[in-house]
Design an enzyme around this catalytic site. Structure first.
Site, PDB file in Angstrom:
ATOM      1  CE  LYS A   1     -20.058  13.158  60.990  1.00  0.00           C
ATOM      2  NZ  LYS A   1     -21.020  13.648  60.011  1.00  0.00           N
TER       3      LYS A   1
ATOM      4  CG  ASN B   1     -33.101  14.323  57.235  1.00  0.00           C
ATOM      5  OD1 ASN B   1     -33.215  13.669  56.211  1.00  0.00           O
ATOM      6  ND2 ASN B   1     -33.020  13.779  58.439  1.00  0.00           N
TER       7      ASN B   1
ATOM      8  CG  PHE C   1     -23.933   6.393  53.992  1.00  0.00           C
ATOM      9  CD1 PHE C   1     -23.985   5.031  54.186  1.00  0.00           C
ATOM     10  CD2 PHE C   1     -23.929   6.885  52.687  1.00  0.00           C
ATOM     11  CE1 PHE C   1     -24.041   4.155  53.121  1.00  0.00           C
ATOM     12  CE2 PHE C   1     -23.971   6.029  51.606  1.00  0.00           C
ATOM     13  CZ  PHE C   1     -24.029   4.656  51.815  1.00  0.00           C
TER      14      PHE C   1
ATOM     15  CE  LYS D   1     -52.649  23.696  62.408  1.00  0.00           C
ATOM     16  NZ  LYS D   1     -53.578  24.225  61.428  1.00  0.00           N
TER      17      LYS D   1
HETATM   18  N1  CTP Z   1     -26.296   8.107  62.839  1.00  0.00           N
HETATM   19  C1  CTP Z   1     -26.977   7.304  63.711  1.00  0.00           C
HETATM   20  N2  CTP Z   1     -27.727   7.867  64.717  1.00  0.00           N
HETATM   21  C2  CTP Z   1     -27.774   9.204  64.869  1.00  0.00           C
HETATM   22  C3  CTP Z   1     -27.069  10.043  63.964  1.00  0.00           C
HETATM   23  C4  CTP Z   1     -26.341   9.445  62.955  1.00  0.00           C
HETATM   24  O1  CTP Z   1     -26.954   6.076  63.580  1.00  0.00           O
HETATM   25  N3  CTP Z   1     -28.492   9.727  65.846  1.00  0.00           N
HETATM   26  C5  CTP Z   1     -25.497   7.487  61.768  1.00  0.00           C
HETATM   27  C6  CTP Z   1     -25.973   7.834  60.365  1.00  0.00           C
HETATM   28  O2  CTP Z   1     -26.924   6.897  59.890  1.00  0.00           O
HETATM   29  C7  CTP Z   1     -24.681   7.796  59.566  1.00  0.00           C
HETATM   30  C8  CTP Z   1     -23.626   8.209  60.560  1.00  0.00           C
HETATM   31  O3  CTP Z   1     -24.191   7.991  61.852  1.00  0.00           O
HETATM   32  O4  CTP Z   1     -24.379   6.508  59.097  1.00  0.00           O
HETATM   33  C9  CTP Z   1     -23.170   9.628  60.429  1.00  0.00           C
HETATM   34  O5  CTP Z   1     -24.297  10.458  60.475  1.00  0.00           O
HETATM   35  P1  CTP Z   1     -24.181  12.031  60.272  1.00  0.00           P
HETATM   36  O6  CTP Z   1     -25.534  12.629  60.371  1.00  0.00           O
HETATM   37  O7  CTP Z   1     -23.349  12.308  59.050  1.00  0.00           O
HETATM   38  O8  CTP Z   1     -23.272  12.456  61.477  1.00  0.00           O
HETATM   39  P2  CTP Z   1     -23.552  12.720  62.983  1.00  0.00           P
HETATM   40  O9  CTP Z   1     -22.915  11.612  63.749  1.00  0.00           O
HETATM   41  O10 CTP Z   1     -25.002  12.940  63.231  1.00  0.00           O
HETATM   42  O11 CTP Z   1     -22.715  14.028  63.239  1.00  0.00           O
HETATM   43  P3  CTP Z   1     -22.963  15.518  62.675  1.00  0.00           P
HETATM   44  O12 CTP Z   1     -24.466  15.670  62.538  1.00  0.00           O
HETATM   45  O13 CTP Z   1     -22.380  16.369  63.747  1.00  0.00           O
HETATM   46  O14 CTP Z   1     -22.251  15.662  61.372  1.00  0.00           O
END
Ligand code: CTP
Length: 406
Positions: free
Chosen positions: A342, A210, A328, A289
């Site tokens: 969340k 990402n 976050f 690959k």
């Molecule tokens: N996070 C985590 N492990 C994951 C996904 C997310 O620890 N596999 C943590 C991120 O570091 C962040 C928080 O969860 O602090 C929210 O992450 P975010 O990507 O915004 O949300 P998701 O829980 O992944 O939900 P969605 O992608 O559906 O928005």
């Protein structure tokens, strides 16, 4: 950036060829809100003119022990009293020697000896002079007196020699200055911060990832370390240098991050998860690959562990109030609702929400605009700020939450 707002800094310049770089440092200090008074040794005035430093600092420059126009004033005592920080850059072997032996035969060393403000010393000299046991002993002595030394850089010197002795770069000196001036309100805390993206390999060449640059997480690590916390930074791949004084654990995938976080969480008082963790990874990876040739290609993705959710669940099960968990949420729509969801679902103490659709917020940029919501429904919306300032404001809020828990 205004991290030095209201700070009075005395900049001592001594006779090194790198004295010209101090001109830029004056500008940088003022840009951050600092007031700068320059004191030069006699030999420094041979390398750069007091007029230049006066124009850049906007203040009178001092280089004589006695002021001919105001003989009743004792400049070294007044100047020693007036400042929050002394910065000596560049610092020659001669000035370091003077300070190590408490000699006060010039204005700068007299001021430093009479001052109770912290002093940051940035040595710059020929590398043989720097490495000479006399200089090294003097530097070690200064450290025992509580001076803050910033190592010089390695490289080619003005004299053509190679080695340590080049004046450090401004960002490195700046980190030390901010740390020395910062209130140590996180002393005694152990904080684990995750930052950056994760990469989920598909074959030896490709991966799923990402746009996270890691800037917000690194800014938090630096700010927490400045404020006295013991910081462990578990970071996915970024191009950022490790903040000084922070333990950096480099990982690549979400599974690696999961392992490293779980192995350390027991020792932490706070966990801040600023990393953008990949929610999914390819179900299988190819050893070689993958070649083109097929009109389409399908691959299956499986879910990665939700690290933060697991931490929140463990905390609920244990009934403990620590570690404090901060998440976050970077959202492109309904950001406050999504962030609040969340916060609840992951059993967090606080969530920092940003709308990645806004101008200059979110990925890759140096600024952010966030809203913080805590588990008591306290809410604070910050304006558009640098990530560095945002980091300090997040830590301020965190401290309030910690106070509430104690
Ligand atoms: N996070 C985590 N492990 C994951 C996904 C997310 O620890 N596999 C943590 C991120 O570091 C962040 C928080 O969860 O602090 C929210 O992450 P975010 O990507 O915004 O949300 P998701 O829980 O992944 O939900 P969605 O992608 O559906 O928005």
């Amino acid at each position: 950036m205004t991290q030095l707002a209201d700070k009075k800094i005395l900049l001592g310049i001594t006779g090194s060829i790198s004295a010209y770089k101090a001109a830029d440092w004056v500008r940088a200090l003022r840009k951050e809100g600092g007031t700068v008074t320059v004191v030069m040794t006699e030999s420094a005035t041979k390398f750069i003119s007091p007029l230049t430093m006066a124009a850049l600092s906007g203040n009178r420059v001092y280089h004589h022990m006695f002021k001919d126009d105001e003989p009743e004033k004792i400049p070294h005592i007044n100047l020693a009293r007036e400042h929050d920080l002394n910065l000596i850059a560049p610092a020659t072997a001669q000035t370091i020697g003077r300070l190590a032996h408490g000699l006060t035969d010039d204005l700068l060393s007299a001021i430093i000896l009479a001052s109770s403000a912290p002093t940051v010393v940035c040595p710059a000299m020929n590398s043989k002079m720097y490495l000479h046991p006399a200089t090294q002993t003097n530097i070690a002595t200064l450290k025992t007196y509580g001076y803050h030394l910033v190592d010089p850089d390695n490289g080619t010197m003005a004299c053509g020699e190679e080695g340590p002795g080049r004046l450090t770069e401004w960002p490195v000196a700046r980190q030390t200055i901010l740390k020395v001036l910062a209130k140590q309100d996180l002393a005694g805390e152990s904080i684990l911060i995750t930052a950056g993206p994760t990469r989920e390999p598909f074959d030896p060449v490709r991966f799923l990832s990402n746009r996270s640059s890691g800037k917000m997480g690194y800014a938090l690590a630096e700010a927490a370390s400045q404020r006295g916390a013991r910081v462990t930074l578990v970071s996915g791949p970024t191009t950022l240098p490790a903040p000084a004084g922070v333990e950096l654990i480099a990982i690549t995938s979400a599974q690696q991050m999961h392992r490293e976080v779980m192995a350390r969480v027991g020792e932490m008082s706070v966990v801040i998860k600023a990393a953008a963790v990949s929610d999914y990874r390819p179900a299988s990876t190819y050893d070689h690959k993958v070649k083109k040739g097929q009109p389409s290609l399908q691959f299956e993705l499986i879910a990665n562990p939700d690290i933060l959710k697991e931490l929140g669940q463990d905390k609920k099960n244990s009934g403990c109030v620590t570690p404090l968990l901060v998440g976050f949420a970077a959202e492109s729509q309904n950001h406050l609702e999504e962030g609040s969801r969340k916060l609840r679902e992951k059993n967090l103490d606080m969530i920092v929400i940003n709308d990645i659709g806004g101008a200059n917020t979110g990925f890759e940029v140096d600024t952010n605009r966030v809203t913080m919501i805590d588990r008591n429904n306290g809410r604070e919306e910050l304006p558009l700020l640098s990530k560095e300032e945002t980091a300090h404001r997040i830590l301020d809020r965190l401290l309030q939450l910690m106070e509430g828990k104690r």
